[in-house]
Design a protein around this motif. Structure first.
Motif, mmCIF file in Angstrom:
data_model
loop_
_atom_site.group_PDB
_atom_site.id
_atom_site.type_symbol
_atom_site.label_atom_id
_atom_site.label_comp_id
_atom_site.label_asym_id
_atom_site.label_seq_id
_atom_site.Cartn_x
_atom_site.Cartn_y
_atom_site.Cartn_z
ATOM 1 N N ALA A 290 22.942 -23.933 58.785
ATOM 2 C CA ALA A 290 23.351 -25.427 59.332
ATOM 3 C C ALA A 290 22.320 -26.395 59.080
ATOM 4 O O ALA A 290 21.050 -26.053 59.125
ATOM 5 N N VAL A 291 22.597 -27.495 58.531
ATOM 6 C CA VAL A 291 21.864 -28.599 58.132
ATOM 7 C C VAL A 291 22.186 -29.825 58.982
ATOM 8 O O VAL A 291 23.636 -30.374 58.911
ATOM 9 N N SER A 292 21.591 -30.026 59.812
ATOM 10 C CA SER A 292 21.790 -31.299 60.904
ATOM 11 C C SER A 292 20.760 -32.324 60.796
ATOM 12 O O SER A 292 19.544 -32.305 60.336
ATOM 13 N N ASP A 293 21.081 -33.560 61.165
ATOM 14 C CA ASP A 293 20.371 -34.855 60.939
ATOM 15 C C ASP A 293 20.584 -35.598 62.112
ATOM 16 O O ASP A 293 21.627 -35.426 63.056
ATOM 17 N N THR A 294 19.704 -36.705 62.405
ATOM 18 C CA THR A 294 19.860 -37.366 63.322
ATOM 19 C C THR A 294 20.161 -38.824 62.820
ATOM 20 O O THR A 294 19.593 -39.894 63.343
ATOM 21 N N GLY A 295 21.024 -38.873 61.907
ATOM 22 C CA GLY A 295 21.292 -40.052 61.311
ATOM 23 C C GLY A 295 22.699 -40.949 61.979
ATOM 24 O O GLY A 295 22.834 -40.832 63.135
ATOM 25 N N SER A 296 23.327 -41.673 61.266
ATOM 26 C CA SER A 296 24.276 -42.634 61.653
ATOM 27 C C SER A 296 25.548 -42.082 62.067
ATOM 28 O O SER A 296 26.244 -42.393 62.763
ATOM 29 N N GLY A 297 25.770 -40.841 61.651
ATOM 30 C CA GLY A 297 27.128 -40.072 61.731
ATOM 31 C C GLY A 297 28.327 -40.424 61.046
ATOM 32 O O GLY A 297 28.249 -41.373 60.432
ATOM 33 N N VAL A 302 36.445 -41.039 58.492
ATOM 34 C CA VAL A 302 35.595 -40.407 57.512
ATOM 35 C C VAL A 302 35.664 -39.050 57.341
ATOM 36 O O VAL A 302 35.708 -38.484 56.248
ATOM 37 N N LEU A 303 35.640 -38.248 58.652
ATOM 38 C CA LEU A 303 35.563 -37.006 58.496
ATOM 39 C C LEU A 303 36.620 -36.215 57.797
ATOM 40 O O LEU A 303 36.798 -35.214 57.184
ATOM 41 N N ALA A 304 38.039 -36.956 57.914
ATOM 42 C CA ALA A 304 39.185 -36.198 57.341
ATOM 43 C C ALA A 304 39.055 -36.434 56.042
ATOM 44 O O ALA A 304 39.967 -35.879 55.245
ATOM 45 N N HIS A 305 38.179 -37.258 55.100
ATOM 46 C CA HIS A 305 38.038 -37.275 53.642
ATOM 47 C C HIS A 305 36.816 -36.560 53.138
ATOM 48 O O HIS A 305 36.680 -36.836 51.934
ATOM 49 N N VAL A 306 36.109 -36.092 53.967
ATOM 50 C CA VAL A 306 34.615 -35.967 53.686
ATOM 51 C C VAL A 306 34.518 -35.119 52.704
ATOM 52 O O VAL A 306 33.387 -35.217 51.665
ATOM 53 N N PHE A 307 35.317 -34.036 52.304
ATOM 54 C CA PHE A 307 35.026 -33.181 51.113
ATOM 55 C C PHE A 307 35.888 -33.657 49.913
ATOM 56 O O PHE A 307 35.838 -32.644 48.938
ATOM 57 N N GLU A 308 36.502 -34.835 49.989
ATOM 58 C CA GLU A 308 37.401 -35.053 48.882
ATOM 59 C C GLU A 308 36.463 -35.394 47.567
ATOM 60 O O GLU A 308 35.675 -36.319 47.759
ATOM 61 N N PRO A 309 36.995 -35.093 46.571
ATOM 62 C CA PRO A 309 35.887 -35.758 45.150
ATOM 63 C C PRO A 309 36.145 -37.150 45.009
ATOM 64 O O PRO A 309 37.056 -37.817 45.272
ATOM 65 N N PHE A 310 34.890 -37.904 44.825
ATOM 66 C CA PHE A 310 34.771 -39.342 44.855
ATOM 67 C C PHE A 310 34.739 -40.167 45.940
ATOM 68 O O PHE A 310 34.784 -41.381 45.693
ATOM 69 N N PHE A 311 35.207 -39.238 47.165
ATOM 70 C CA PHE A 311 34.963 -40.052 48.244
ATOM 71 C C PHE A 311 33.805 -40.216 48.870
ATOM 72 O O PHE A 311 32.944 -39.226 48.891
ATOM 73 N N THR A 312 33.341 -41.578 49.069
ATOM 74 C CA THR A 312 31.841 -41.885 49.498
ATOM 75 C C THR A 312 31.955 -42.945 50.293
ATOM 76 O O THR A 312 32.525 -44.058 49.957
ATOM 77 N N THR A 313 30.951 -43.350 51.214
ATOM 78 C CA THR A 313 30.880 -44.274 52.157
ATOM 79 C C THR A 313 29.728 -45.038 51.552
ATOM 80 O O THR A 313 29.307 -46.243 52.152
ATOM 81 N N LYS A 314 29.025 -44.679 50.491
ATOM 82 C CA LYS A 314 27.931 -45.465 50.059
ATOM 83 C C LYS A 314 28.054 -46.558 49.099
ATOM 84 O O LYS A 314 29.434 -46.571 48.818
ATOM 85 N N GLU A 315 27.239 -47.709 48.963
ATOM 86 C CA GLU A 315 27.740 -48.442 48.098
ATOM 87 C C GLU A 315 27.351 -48.077 46.683
ATOM 88 O O GLU A 315 26.922 -47.078 46.226
ATOM 89 N N TYR A 341 30.591 -31.373 61.857
ATOM 90 C CA TYR A 341 30.424 -31.885 63.245
ATOM 91 C C TYR A 341 29.755 -33.042 63.093
ATOM 92 O O TYR A 341 28.649 -33.261 62.474
ATOM 93 N N SER A 342 30.266 -34.284 63.440
ATOM 94 C CA SER A 342 29.585 -35.543 63.318
ATOM 95 C C SER A 342 30.144 -36.322 64.573
ATOM 96 O O SER A 342 31.304 -36.362 65.036
ATOM 97 N N GLU A 343 29.233 -37.109 65.031
ATOM 98 C CA GLU A 343 29.251 -38.162 65.985
ATOM 99 C C GLU A 343 28.475 -39.655 65.664
ATOM 100 O O GLU A 343 27.330 -39.746 65.197
ATOM 101 N N LEU A 344 29.447 -40.580 65.737
ATOM 102 C CA LEU A 344 28.547 -42.117 65.390
ATOM 103 C C LEU A 344 27.572 -42.118 66.338
ATOM 104 O O LEU A 344 27.581 -41.928 67.257
ATOM 105 N N GLY A 345 26.282 -42.581 65.666
ATOM 106 C CA GLY A 345 25.256 -42.958 66.405
ATOM 107 C C GLY A 345 24.402 -41.741 66.742
ATOM 108 O O GLY A 345 23.193 -41.885 67.290
ATOM 109 N N VAL A 346 25.082 -40.624 66.517
ATOM 110 C CA VAL A 346 24.099 -39.277 66.989
ATOM 111 C C VAL A 346 23.550 -38.558 65.862
ATOM 112 O O VAL A 346 22.627 -38.013 65.796
ATOM 113 N N GLY A 347 24.620 -38.242 64.884
ATOM 114 C CA GLY A 347 24.354 -37.445 63.776
ATOM 115 C C GLY A 347 25.417 -36.566 63.408
ATOM 116 O O GLY A 347 26.276 -36.888 63.660
#
Length: 502
Positions: A290-297, A302-315, A341-347
């Motif tokens: 398990a790799v977890s972070d305390t980031g923006s979530g 976004v979760l619905a597309h997270v594994f699709e190739p070339f899908f990114t929320t980065k600039e 698993y992800s939650e906005l503002g939590v990680g």
């Protein structure tokens, strides 16, 4: 009559469907046990009251609108309705109770279809990912043939050109081709079409060895915590690809924590039972990372597309959108499972479930690569349908001292051997036209020449050849496209030097 009523009530109380009767004003006159359980009230607290007394108005209003339509049309009407409070979906059938042609009461039968809709969503997602994998794998196959020729030529140019400015151009070309090769490797990883070498792996030790690299890569503003389980099982996995996957997840976590944050990597032994099928996983023993972070979530969208190739929320310029796609494809090809698993503002937490190994971990052979390229003088039968790749591979093998006979298709190669050619090594592409693929060619060639050494090369293990090529693609006798001159020289020499039993 009393016995019939008792039987009716017994049936109503034991059905898993919720059943109720209401008057025209929406007040309950009968509720069965399933509806009582759903509302969490005994019948005396429900009868004479309306649904709006117990559930959110948005749900109650939708049900009331359904009631009004049944009264107006005097017929049964079926609809899907969602209860937002419990996040549950129902298939509701409402029907009128008629007296003298007028509606005197309303009956409702509801089926909880929450799990069914979740399973449908999982199936649709799996089918979409499979289709995307086939598409990206096909593109990578053709791209790899082009890159192989570019890499082989740029290697030669960079080593022979004495003019510094021209050598810089050759090295720039080689660098660009390397980046293209990395892109196709990620595409093949997503499509579960990369050549893997799974072996029993101590994941705790692998993560311990990776920790210094992660500290250098992530920066001082990211706190890294390793929580490694005691007595962790060995995982049956390609250790090099697992390192890439964990590093990809760590970099994604870093990008979600631009100021500061904590990255936690945890391991555990996990047993998945039959309920694992709900998550598109097989029951069994797994090593969980398990790799977890305390980031923006991430949001649900976004979760619905997270594994699709070339899908990114980065600039633009900050990422290819292939990191999580590669992780997904690698774990699935390894027989494992991924959950996010992800939650906005939590990680965010990404869990990799890797199949348990039931053998001891193999020790890595001693020895290091030498600066000089391996060479030889054996006879190599090269079979490659792409003319560009065939010409350059033939040239490179000849420059290493080997005697090379080239064929475009498997039929020509078999004819050469039937005519008396006795190669020391068959070097063949896996996917070729003409009705005979590389795996079948290797088998037929060994029937003609028992003990013949065979080396496969492939940039794509498409659906048409996956069943035949499975053993080869998980063995050391595969040179993945695109390959460099050093890769070619090292792999050819290694196969020639092995015992004939290979």
């Amino acid at each position: 009559l009393r016995a019939n009523e008792a039987r009716f009530l017994a049936i109503m109380d034991h059905t898993p469907l919720t059943v109720s009767l209401k008057d025209r004003a929406g007040r309950y006159t009968f509720v069965n046990r399933a509806l009582q359980d759903y509302l969490g009230r005994p019948p005396e607290e429900i009868l004479g009251r309306t649904l709006a007394d117990f559930r959110p108005h948005i749900f109650a209003d939708a049900m009331s609108a359904h009631d009004r339509d049944v009264i107006a049309e005097k017929r049964a009407i079926q609809r899907e309705i969602r209860d937002p409070e419990g996040a549950r979906d129902f298939l509701a059938v409402k029907f009128p109770v008629l007296e003298d042609g007028e509606v005197s009461a309303l009956g409702t039968i509801m089926l909880d279809i929450t799990e069914l809709k979740r399973m449908q969503s999982t199936l649709v997602h799996a089918q979409k990912m499979e289709a995307l994998g086939q598409l990206t794998g096909g593109i990578a196959h053709d791209f790899n043939n082009l890159l192989t020729a570019i890499l082989l030529n740029s290697d030669v140019l960079a080593s022979r050109i004495e003019n510094p400015s021209l050598r810089a151009l050759a090295e720039a070309m080689r660098g660009a081709a390397d980046r293209g090769a990395d892109l196709t490797r990620r595409l093949l990883a997503f499509g579960r079409q990369q050549a893997l070498e799974p072996r029993p792996t101590d994941v705790n030790e692998l993560l311990w060895r990776m920790e210094p690299l992660m500290h250098r890569t992530l920066g001082e503003h990211i706190e890294i915590a390793l929580e490694r389980a005691d007595a962790l099982w060995l995982a049956q996995v390609d250790s090099g690809q697992l390192e890439n996957a964990v590093l990809n997840l760590a970099v994604n976590a870093r990008d979600a924590m631009p100021s500061r944050g904590r990255l936690t990597i945890e391991t555990a032994n996990v047993e998945l039972d039959e309920t694992a099928a709900r998550f598109d996983a097989k029951p069994g023993d797994y090593v969980m990372v398990a790799v977890s972070d305390t980031g923006s979530g991430m949001s649900e969208q976004v979760l619905a597309h997270v594994f699709e190739p070339f899908f990114t929320t980065k600039e633009v310029g900050r990422g290819t959108g292939l990191g999580l796609s590669m992780v997904y494809g690698f774990v699935k090809q390894s027989g494992g499972h991924v959950q996010v698993y992800s939650e906005l503002g939590v990680g965010t937490v990404v869990k990799l479930y890797l199949p348990r190994a039931h053998e001891a971990a193999a020790t890595e052979p001693a020895g290091a690569a030498t600066a000089e390229l391996p060479h030889g003088d054996e006879v190599i039968l090269l079979v490659e349908d792409d003319a560009l790749v065939r010409a350059h591979a033939e040239h490179q093998l000849a420059s290493l001292g080997y005697r090379v006979v080239a064929a475009e298709q498997a039929v020509q190669a078999l004819q050469l051997m039937n005519d008396g050619l006795r190669p020391d090594l068959l070097f063949t592409d896996m996917v070729m036209p003409g009705g005979i693929n590389g795996r079948e060619l290797g088998e037929r060639a060994r029937q003609l020449l028992p003990g013949l050494k065979v080396l496969y090369t492939t940039g794509y293990a498409g659906a048409a050849s996956v069943a035949l090529a499975t053993d080869a693609l998980s063995s050391p006798y595969v040179l993945g496209k695109p390959y460099r001159r050093r890769d070619l020289a090292t792999k050819v020499r290694a196969v020639l030097d092995e015992s004939a039993a290979g």
